[in-house]
Design an enzyme around this catalytic site. Structure first.
Site: not given
Ligand code: URA
Length: 240
Positions: A106
């Site tokens: 993310d």
């Molecule tokens: N899970 C999430 O919620 N975000 C990420 O960036 C990676 C795994």
């Protein structure tokens, strides 16, 4: 001995499109073994001949493998209208057609990210069938309980009914935990903690299989890694 058309070689090994590569060749900006080569269809012996584009040597590699310490605020996408992408922040010398991230983190997640133009490797690395563990350090808005640990180990069912594979959750301190998952669903970790009424304040990926985030790699920087070593630590690594 691998052979490749000169225009294809340039569009494979640099960020140039095929049309741009042809234009550069026709303009006389490309030499092969020191001689200007204006034929896009020139048959190149990729491992024997030296190609220069505007005076810079282009070395042949079938694929490229990069490890990044992803900073906050950049997105894992080829392009984005609003935000910088991870491709925007890697040095020009590593740019290649088809370079993309192996899975996604993310925008606000930091840590270990692999980038490659080897689609086959990327597919294997993210396939749940391969069971490559991905380990994260998570900072939460509350402490985890033994029930949370048991729920992760049984396999969390997300709010939309999706079942997750069993995951490992370990308490590190009051607000921090280590979580290991074997798949990569959209926002998976945040949604897993959401089901347990725990908010995620920070998330950092620290390993994929046996590949650890290099300790000294500053945020936003990349290093190039060798395929054999990478494969041994990720897609060929078995926990059994
Ligand atoms: N899970 C999430 O919620 N975000 C990420 O960036 C990676 C795994």
């Amino acid at each position: 001995m691998p052979k490749l058309r000169l225009d294809r070689f340039l569009s494979n090994q640099t960020p140039l499109s095929r049309t741009e590569a042809i234009r550069e060749i026709k303009r006389g900006n490309v030499t092969v073994d020191g001689v200007i080569q204006k034929q896009p269809s020139f048959c190149l012996e990729t491992e024997k001949q030296t190609v220069m584009l505007s005076g810079k040597e282009i070395t042949y590699k079938e694929h490229i493998y990069l490890v990044m310490n992803k900073p906050k605020g950049v997105v894992c996408a080829a392009r984005d209208k609003l935000s910088k992408t991870v491709l925007d922040i890697i040095p020009e010398k590593y740019h290649r057609k088809d370079l993309s991230t192996v899975g996604r983190l993310d925008k606000d997640t930091t840590g270990l990210l692999i980038l490659t133009d080897d689609g086959d490797f990327a597919h294997k690395c993210i396939s749940p069938k391969k069971m490559v563990p991905k380990k994260y350090i998570v900072t939460l808005d509350n402490s985890i309980t033994d029930d949370d640990i048991a729920a992760f180990s049984d396999g969390i069912t997300l709010a939309d009914g999706t079942n997750c594979m069993p995951a490992t959750l370990k308490r590190l301190n009051d607000r921090q935990a280590e979580v290991t998952i074997f798949e990569g669903k959209y926002h998976q970790i945040k949604r897993m903690f959401g089901v347990r009424n725990l908010g995620v304040n920070a998330l950092r990926r620290v390993s994929i299989g046996l590949l650890n985030l290099p300790e000294k790699l500053p945020l936003g920087e990349v290093i190039e890694v060798n395929f054999d070593e990478l494969a041994e630590k990720t897609i060929n690594f078995s926990q059994n």
